[in-house]
Design an enzyme around this catalytic site. Structure first.
Site, PDB file in Angstrom:
ATOM      1  N   ALA A   1      16.974  12.263  69.151  1.00 37.21           N
ATOM      2  CA  ALA A   1      16.661  13.413  70.007  1.00 37.21           C
ATOM      3  C   ALA A   1      16.149  14.556  69.145  1.00 37.21           C
ATOM      4  O   ALA A   1      16.540  14.685  67.987  1.00 37.21           O
ATOM      5  CB  ALA A   1      17.915  13.884  70.754  1.00 37.21           C
TER       6      ALA A   1
ATOM      7  N   ALA B   1      17.127  17.451  69.411  1.00 39.92           N
ATOM      8  CA  ALA B   1      18.298  18.287  69.119  1.00 39.92           C
ATOM      9  C   ALA B   1      19.159  17.727  67.990  1.00 39.92           C
ATOM     10  O   ALA B   1      20.157  18.348  67.615  1.00 39.92           O
ATOM     11  CB  ALA B   1      19.149  18.452  70.385  1.00 39.92           C
ATOM     12  N   TYR B   2      18.783  16.562  67.442  1.00 40.10           N
ATOM     13  CA  TYR B   2      19.568  15.957  66.356  1.00 40.10           C
ATOM     14  C   TYR B   2      19.014  16.371  64.996  1.00 40.10           C
ATOM     15  O   TYR B   2      18.894  15.554  64.078  1.00 40.10           O
ATOM     16  CB  TYR B   2      19.575  14.430  66.466  1.00 40.10           C
ATOM     17  CG  TYR B   2      20.287  13.875  67.685  1.00 40.10           C
ATOM     18  CD1 TYR B   2      21.026  14.701  68.531  1.00 40.10           C
ATOM     19  CD2 TYR B   2      20.215  12.516  67.993  1.00 40.10           C
ATOM     20  CE1 TYR B   2      21.665  14.182  69.650  1.00 40.10           C
ATOM     21  CE2 TYR B   2      20.865  11.993  69.103  1.00 40.10           C
ATOM     22  CZ  TYR B   2      21.580  12.825  69.926  1.00 40.10           C
ATOM     23  OH  TYR B   2      22.216  12.304  71.035  1.00 40.10           O
ATOM     24  N   GLY B   3      18.662  17.630  64.862  1.00 34.85           N
ATOM     25  CA  GLY B   3      18.191  18.123  63.566  1.00 34.85           C
ATOM     26  C   GLY B   3      16.963  17.358  63.096  1.00 34.85           C
ATOM     27  O   GLY B   3      15.972  17.263  63.800  1.00 34.85           O
TER      28      GLY B   3
END
Length: 267
Positions: free
Chosen positions: A66, A68-70
């Site tokens: 994702a 949002a997973y850095g």
């Protein structure tokens, strides 16, 4: 050595065949703002490549990432070079994680930008499945934003094979299945409120991916039973479940998880 090679199964009616365990990759890219019982160190490229090679060897073909997973997506691109046909890649849209904070955008422009950026980072011309990364306002996202309509267009354009919703409520999950190909739901020994979404997916022939199957590493049992085995017995005991996403960077845990999943599934 137990593997999952013979246990791949359809993900609803997407045409995708997935291993019953998928590899979650938040720990490849992000070590802040994550809810795990123990701290961890993000693996270097060698360790990450070894982990992916082991996952493949164990029969895992499903990988979950994702924005949002850095740095997870941008690391996976180079790590999966030359292996695209071996993996079913799931990514997300809607949540961005910057400077230790999450922010959400479910608008049409952002959704397209997000998916096109994921394609670049992952060095691929299609993503198998893109899920909406909900902030918890599931019904509002599905009814009042353009995210699903935009994903439908991206699917028609061939940039994604399927789309769905990673939500937090029963109502959201049920609505998400009406137009989407798949829902990702929380279902584990501690938390089974979203079971109606699993039942509905089974009835409609839609795909279900389970997140937090091991309660993010917090699974615990009183009677001395292996918590991982008990978790998998629950999760795979529901015929609506295609796969459970388990995010581990520990090769020993990965082997253990695969061995128990294979046993529970009769592989």
């Amino acid at each position: 050595m137990s593997t999952l090679h013979s246990l791949h199964r359809p993900l609803g009616s997407t045409g995708l065949n997935v291993s019953p365990l998928g590899l979650g990759t938040v720990k490849l890219g992000r070590d802040q703002g994550v809810k795990y019982p123990n701290g961890f160190r993000i693996p270097d490229d060698r360790e990450a490549a070894d982990l992916l090679a082991l996952a493949r060897e164990l029969g895992i073909n499903l990988i979950d990432t994702a924005p949002a997973y850095g740095r997870s997506e941008e690391r996976l691109g180079p790590l999966l070079r030359g292996q695209r046909q071996d993996w079913v890649i799931v990514s997300k849209t809607g949540e961005e994680f910057e400077d230790g904070q999450s922010r959400f955008d479910f608008g049409a422009a952002h959704t397209r930008l997000s998916v096109e950026r994921s394609l670049r980072r992952l060095e691929t011309d299609y993503i198998d499945l893109v899920l909406v990364h909900s902030d918890g306002n599931d019904l509002q996202i599905l009814q009042q934003t353009e995210v699903y309509a935009t994903l439908e267009k991206l699917k028609q354009e061939g940039l994604i094979r399927g789309f769905g919703f990673s939500g937090k409520t029963v109502e959201g999950g049920l609505l998400a299945l009406e137009r989407g190909d798949c829902a990702m739901v929380t279902y584990n020994l501690n938390e089974q409120t979203e079971k109606p979404v699993l039942d509905q997916a089974l009835a409609m022939g839609r795909g279900i991916l389970v997140k937090k199957a091991l309660a993010s590493g917090h699974a615990c049992l009183a009677d001395g039973q292996d918590p991982v085995r008990a978790s998998f017995e629950l999760v795979f005991g529901h015929p609506g479940v295609a796969a459970a996403i388990v995010g581990t960077i520990n090769p020993q845990h990965l082997r253990h998880n695969v061995a128990l999943a294979a046993e529970v599934l009769g592989g």
